[in-house]
Write an enzyme that holds these catalytic residues in place. Sequence first.
Site, PDB file in Angstrom:
ATOM      1  N   ASP A 231      18.645  38.343   7.048  1.00 34.09           N
ATOM      2  CA  ASP A 231      17.494  38.328   7.941  1.00 34.09           C
ATOM      3  C   ASP A 231      18.006  37.783   9.274  1.00 34.09           C
ATOM      4  O   ASP A 231      19.085  37.180   9.355  1.00 34.09           O
ATOM      5  CB  ASP A 231      16.344  37.478   7.391  1.00 34.09           C
ATOM      6  CG  ASP A 231      15.005  37.874   8.034  1.00 34.09           C
ATOM      7  OD1 ASP A 231      15.021  38.468   9.136  1.00 34.09           O
ATOM      8  OD2 ASP A 231      13.945  37.592   7.452  1.00 34.09           O
TER       9      ASP A 231
HETATM   10  C1  BGC Z   1      11.880  39.102   9.997  1.00 42.41           C
HETATM   11  C2  BGC Z   1      12.346  40.419   9.389  1.00 42.41           C
HETATM   12  C3  BGC Z   1      12.579  41.425  10.482  1.00 42.41           C
HETATM   13  C4  BGC Z   1      13.625  40.866  11.449  1.00 42.41           C
HETATM   14  C5  BGC Z   1      13.982  41.799  12.584  1.00 42.41           C
HETATM   15  C6  BGC Z   1      12.852  38.632  11.082  1.00 42.41           C
HETATM   16  O1  BGC Z   1      12.314  37.534  11.741  1.00 42.41           O
HETATM   17  O2  BGC Z   1      11.782  38.132   8.998  1.00 42.41           O
HETATM   18  O3  BGC Z   1      11.382  40.887   8.489  1.00 42.41           O
HETATM   19  O4  BGC Z   1      13.012  42.628   9.923  1.00 42.41           O
HETATM   20  O5  BGC Z   1      13.105  39.657  12.013  1.00 42.41           O
HETATM   21  O6  BGC Z   1      12.929  41.952  13.464  1.00 42.41           O
END
Ligand code: BGC
Length: 697
Positions: A231
């Site tokens: 993530d």
């Molecule tokens: C979120 C993800 C997301 C990523 C990219 C993160 O903060 O938890 O679900 O895909 O950001 O935007």
Amino acid sequence: MKNYKEIIAKMSFEEKAVLLTGGAALSTCGNERLSIPEITMSDGPHGVRRLIGHPTCPQECNIDRGDVCYPTASAVGATWNISIAYEMGAAVARDCLEEGINMLLAPAVNMKRTPHCGRNFEYYSEDPVLSGMLAAEFINGVQESGVGTSLKHYAANNQEIDRGTVNVEIDERTLREYYLKVFEIVLKNSNPTSVMCAYNKLNGIWCSENKYLLNDILKEEWGYGGLVVSDWGAVHDIGKALASGLDLSMPRNKLIVEELKHCIELNTVSMEDIDRAVEAMLKFTDRIKALPINSEKYSRRKQHDIAYKAAAEAITLLKNDDNILPITSKKYKKIAVIGKAAQYPSFMGGGSSCVSVDKEAVDIPIDYIRKCAGDEIEVTYCPGFAYEDGFFNMQGNDGGVERAVSGVKEAAANADIVLVFVTDNYGGEAETEEIDRQNLMFPNYVNYSIALAQKHCENVVVIMQTGSAIIPYQWHDKVKGIVQMWYAGEACGKVIADVLFGKVNPSGKLSETFILKERMDLDYPGDGVKVCYNENNNVAYHYYDLHSDEIWYPFGHGLSYTTFEYSDIKIDKNKFVNENVSATVSFTLKNTGPLCGKEIVQMYIKACDSIIARPVKELKKFSKTELLPGEEKKITFSITNDDLVYYNVCLRKWHIENGRYKIMIGASSLDIRLSTDVEVYNDCDYSKDLISGAMVL
Ligand code: BGC
């Protein structure tokens, strides 16, 4: 087949290192010398989220047209329809191709441990089988056209508060049977190009460097051969992460070369680990086909129609006393529509999944209600109370409160039926990322509007726009109708009008339990450092099966304008001795009402002779069937070993206990219509010995 080892042998250390992190916020690093393409990514589960103007936004992308917003995953969960999930996946993939996006950062399948979680609207359901089957079909739909997916957030990211720091403590059995089960089901039924690890720690170790999660379970036990991506910002120690099974650290880490050199010196990562991750990246980029932008074939209108179709199967009719719905000109001549949410609907949540939707593409409920009402029914609209510019206007001294009160009273008193539109998204984003929902009830002024309407008209229907479960107030047993609209995407307005007027027969069922009061025994949100899932598997409807007095509407509940009869249950074989279980349960489903409708049937199983703690029942299969009035169909479900097992922590594997299993067919988790049973006896039943500790492994 391409010789990846050969390519890797030609790469310098620096080239390998930069390949293992982002090129920018939402793309990977390419390598011109080696013809490795950049991969462009986008959130999220209910539509492509382009960061228009941001350097990561592909130049080819059409900035004149907004993104398509489909219903959020909790609404898709309420469809219980895997074909809809597939179709929506295929549609979002078309949006991706149109915008030059190679990989969608979706679906998200975390379980709903608490209704407080700010991202519950992005998650399908509280059950691993329902979520797992829907997510798998969504992935199959997206990937059909070569666009990649990222199954997220692995694992146990069940709250947003402290998500980046909290240590989630879960015992192994609960982890396997509930929190990991959903990922296991998705991976059995689809092959996502990537899996995204979560921010939190699991049992003391960051998910991004959790060898047990990434390497031992995901890659070795489940045989996952795709890319493991972090993530955004979830990697704390790149060396440990790569050594534990991570392949790509997102977003861009400018210092990755230096950091990796240091990690090699410290011996936290080996060159073999790095080469393994590089190979995963090379395979991943090859797998995602670089398909051309496809504007000519693309129809914005058709995409909207799919958003409508998905929402039409999601809308959930919770209550319909005296058949208050559907609205017909025979029953009603005057409708009052109350609440700003009828004009400014909440149709998605906030955070990284929020799409920049075309304002013109959003169907406004009040407009479509007027269209459906035609000339025969008079429609009055009254915005009622509203939260504006950060201040609820009840606090104003401009006479706004008095105006609102008299407006609601007058509209309700003059109407044959009142439709009160309510949302939990007052003043911005109630359901969003990084923060949890503090209040599970509607604000007071919303509750007051409903009570006021109900005081002046006996026919009140409440239409709720929330992305997840909400706790009602005293109005809930006084109003005659309640419709859960979810965050229904850009087609929300037409869909809700069509449901209210009976053009669409509602067929959604709750993908999560709607409760009357909050359970107080959960360790939530933890102490800021850790949160202990002491309730084990006693979550979701498993808990409410033991506390039915706390349920507002149970998991799996949803009404239709027609009625269904379940009969004639049969099982083709009901005893299995020293053999694999392979049975087929069948029953007849009949539409006994006046309209064509769709019914969601659910098969739950209970282990009757278990000597260990097991849930009262668990969902194992489900299906959705459309029937004309008077029509009947035979529905069949298979039962195999997988449907009866529990995770035995001593054996460290799935195990079937000897004894009787009750097979229940229900219209909801509390409305079991038919049952039968099956018995299983295996000579070697270790469970007793293992439980008593007599057998030491
Ligand atoms: C979120 C993800 C997301 C990523 C990219 C993160 O903060 O938890 O679900 O895909 O950001 O935007």
